[in-house]
Design a protein around this motif. Structure first.
Motif, short mmCIF file in Angstrom:
data_model
loop_
_atom_site.label_atom_id
_atom_site.label_comp_id
_atom_site.label_asym_id
_atom_site.label_seq_id
_atom_site.Cartn_x
_atom_site.Cartn_y
_atom_site.Cartn_z
N VAL A 49 0.68 -1.22 -13.13
CA VAL A 49 -0.26 -0.32 -12.45
C VAL A 49 -0.72 -0.96 -11.14
O VAL A 49 -1.02 -2.16 -11.10
N CYS A 50 -0.78 -0.14 -10.09
CA CYS A 50 -1.26 -0.65 -8.80
C CYS A 50 -2.03 0.44 -8.07
O CYS A 50 -1.56 1.58 -7.96
N ASN A 51 -3.21 0.10 -7.60
CA ASN A 51 -4.04 0.99 -6.80
C ASN A 51 -4.28 0.30 -5.45
O ASN A 51 -5.34 -0.29 -5.23
N PRO A 52 -3.30 0.36 -4.53
CA PRO A 52 -3.44 -0.36 -3.26
C PRO A 52 -4.43 0.35 -2.34
O PRO A 52 -4.79 1.51 -2.58
N PRO A 53 -4.89 -0.33 -1.29
CA PRO A 53 -5.70 0.38 -0.28
C PRO A 53 -4.94 1.59 0.25
O PRO A 53 -3.73 1.52 0.46
N TRP A 54 -5.67 2.67 0.48
CA TRP A 54 -5.01 3.94 0.73
C TRP A 54 -4.70 4.22 2.19
O TRP A 54 -3.91 5.11 2.49
N VAL A 55 -5.31 3.51 3.10
CA VAL A 55 -5.16 3.84 4.52
C VAL A 55 -4.41 2.73 5.26
O VAL A 55 -4.87 1.58 5.28
N PRO A 56 -3.24 3.02 5.86
CA PRO A 56 -2.47 2.00 6.57
C PRO A 56 -3.03 1.75 7.97
O PRO A 56 -2.50 2.23 8.97
N ALA A 57 -4.09 0.97 8.03
CA ALA A 57 -4.71 0.62 9.31
C ALA A 57 -5.22 -0.81 9.22
O ALA A 57 -5.39 -1.36 8.12
N ARG A 58 -5.46 -1.40 10.37
CA ARG A 58 -5.90 -2.80 10.40
C ARG A 58 -7.39 -2.89 10.12
O ARG A 58 -8.20 -2.24 10.79
N PRO A 59 -7.79 -3.71 9.16
CA PRO A 59 -9.22 -3.88 8.90
C PRO A 59 -9.91 -4.53 10.09
O PRO A 59 -9.32 -5.37 10.78
N SER A 60 -11.15 -4.14 10.34
CA SER A 60 -11.92 -4.76 11.41
C SER A 60 -12.71 -5.96 10.91
O SER A 60 -13.32 -6.68 11.71
N SER A 61 -12.70 -6.20 9.60
CA SER A 61 -13.37 -7.35 9.01
C SER A 61 -12.70 -7.67 7.68
O SER A 61 -12.06 -6.79 7.08
N PRO A 62 -12.83 -8.90 7.18
CA PRO A 62 -12.18 -9.26 5.91
C PRO A 62 -12.58 -8.37 4.75
O PRO A 62 -11.78 -8.08 3.86
N ILE A 63 -13.81 -7.88 4.76
CA ILE A 63 -14.31 -7.09 3.64
C ILE A 63 -13.66 -5.72 3.56
O ILE A 63 -13.72 -5.03 2.54
N GLU A 64 -12.98 -5.29 4.65
CA GLU A 64 -12.35 -3.97 4.68
C GLU A 64 -10.94 -3.96 4.10
O GLU A 64 -10.30 -2.91 4.07
N TYR A 65 -10.45 -5.10 3.65
CA TYR A 65 -9.10 -5.14 3.11
C TYR A 65 -8.95 -4.33 1.83
O TYR A 65 -7.84 -4.02 1.42
N ALA A 66 -10.07 -3.98 1.19
CA ALA A 66 -10.00 -3.12 0.00
C ALA A 66 -9.73 -1.67 0.37
O ALA A 66 -9.33 -0.88 -0.48
N VAL A 67 -9.96 -1.31 1.64
CA VAL A 67 -9.80 0.07 2.09
C VAL A 67 -8.58 0.24 2.97
O VAL A 67 -7.86 1.24 2.87
N TYR A 68 -8.30 -0.75 3.82
CA TYR A 68 -7.22 -0.64 4.80
C TYR A 68 -6.10 -1.62 4.48
O TYR A 68 -6.33 -2.79 4.21
N ASP A 69 -4.88 -1.10 4.50
CA ASP A 69 -3.67 -1.87 4.18
C ASP A 69 -2.79 -1.89 5.43
O ASP A 69 -2.03 -0.95 5.67
N PRO A 70 -2.88 -2.94 6.27
CA PRO A 70 -2.13 -2.96 7.54
C PRO A 70 -0.63 -2.76 7.32
O PRO A 70 -0.01 -3.47 6.51
#
Length: 386
Positions: free
Chosen positions: A275-296
């Motif tokens: 099972v995998c629930n990766p970050p859903w949005v392929p964009a660059r995080p603006s801070s380390p804490i955003e890696y849960a939301v954005y997957d470059p």
């Protein structure tokens, strides 16, 4: 070799040069210009300085600092709204992709401006200001044991306090009938629809072992364990996530079924269910804490699909939990996802869909409303191609 020396922030106070350790969870560098601010500081003046990149080190009453931050936020929102209205009048409506990037740019600028109001912390996390709250527990949870005085933004502190309240109160998970307690910096499972998908989808026959890739709070591992999977191996690279999952799994009484492993994507071996629930949005995080939301560049998604075939038992399934928000924003077409699946020797057995129920999906004032209103979250059941 990269230096690990702490960053310092410098300012002048009472005619004397001073410095202190700088701390920023968002990765923002220490401001180069710092002035002293107190209860006499005018909000308009403070906003102008903050927009120019000049930080304000607060020496007044703590509660007044919070009020000033609220005043800065109102000004930032008003100015941003005005600029957006002028932009709409000046050109044709933006594409969804342009709207997304403009929104992120505006949010980033707003964040930088509001982060310019700074406060000093003593080594034990005491705040030497009038009417300052006791934030030692919240700071210890986020930063670890205090070592020396430092300066951070008031906005970041309020985020720490909010995260502490989330951790203390927890998030109710209907699929578990229990609460999950997210730690600071670990994505909170407030989007319950994806948890319900994992809870409701039939398990592959005779599933004795499952892998949970990117464990986060541990919520999906807990769901699988509660559903009767005898053993789950859950991975994550983030020490905060592993610590968070360990605590939640123990509280839920399933820690004996789940093994936590620090790893980039997959553990060793093969399982009947991955099972995998990766970050859903392929964009660059603006801070380390955003890696849960954005997957470059969809790196985690592509890594999962590339490695899945080598970690599935014969007849096993890979469950990919993914929103199609990126498709509606023009960031990743559906054809690209299907191509990655096929090119990695996988096929789609089935797909279970659910519409989101969060507030933004019905908020017509949200800049990304059209994409959010059309969003569907899916659980893709994948198997090895014949």
């Amino acid at each position: 070799m990269e230096s690990t020396a702490p960053q310092l922030i410098h300012w002048t106070e009472n005619g004397e040069p001073r410095s202190a350790r700088w701390r920023s969870e968002s990765g923002m560098p220490p401001p180069k210009r710092v002035v002293i601010a107190d209860d006499t500081t005018n909000a308009d003046t403070a906003y102008r300085l903050a927009c120019e990149g000049t930080a304000l080190l607060w020496r007044g009453d703590y509660q007044n600092a919070k009020q000033l931050l609220q005043a800065l936020a109102r000004r930032a929102d008003h100015k941003g709204g005005g600029k957006q209205r002028k932009a709409k009048a000046a050109k044709t409506p933006a594409t969804p992709t342009e709207a997304f990037h403009l929104h992120r740019q505006a949010q980033s600028q707003r964040g930088r401006t509001l982060a310019m109001l700074l406060i000093l912390f003593d080594a034990d996390y005491t705040i030497p200001l009038r009417r300052a709250p006791d934030v030692k527990v919240a700071c210890n949870e986020a930063y670890g044991k205090g070592e020396q005085p430092f300066i951070a933004s008031l906005r970041e502190l309020l985020g720490l306090i909010g995260a502490h309240e989330w951790r203390r109160n927890g998030v109710m998970i209907p699929a578990l009938g229990e609460r999950i307690h997210p730690h600071y910096g670990v994505f909170s499972p407030v989007r319950g629809e994806y948890v319900a998908l994992v809870n409701d989808t039939p398990l592959p026959p005779k599933t004795q072992l499952a892998f949970d890739i990117g464990v986060g709070t541990g919520v999906l591992s807990a769901v699988l364990a509660k559903r009767g999977v005898p053993r789950v191996v859950a991975t994550d690279q983030d020490p905060r996530a592993l610590s968070c999952a360990k605590e939640n799994l123990a509280l839920l009484g399933v820690n004996h079924q789940v093994e936590l492993v620090k790893a980039d994507l997959f553990p060793e071996g093969r399982a009947a269910l991955v099972v995998c629930n990766p970050p859903w949005v392929p964009a660059r995080p603006s801070s380390p804490i955003e890696y849960a939301v954005y997957d470059p560049d969809s790196a985690m998604l592509r890594g999962f699909l590339a490695g899945l075939k080598d970690h599935l038992l014969p007849g096993g399934e890979g469950w990919l939990i993914l929103s199609d928000l990126a498709e509606h924003l023009g960031l990743r077409p559906r054809a690209q996802l299907l191509e990655w699946i096929a090119n990695n020797g996988l096929r789609v057995i089935d797909r279970h869909d659910v519409r989101p129920v969060h507030g933004k999906a019905t908020d017509a004032t949200d800049p990304l409303h059209a994409a959010r209103a059309a969003e569907v979250t899916s659980l893709w059941r994948l198997a090895i191609s014949a």
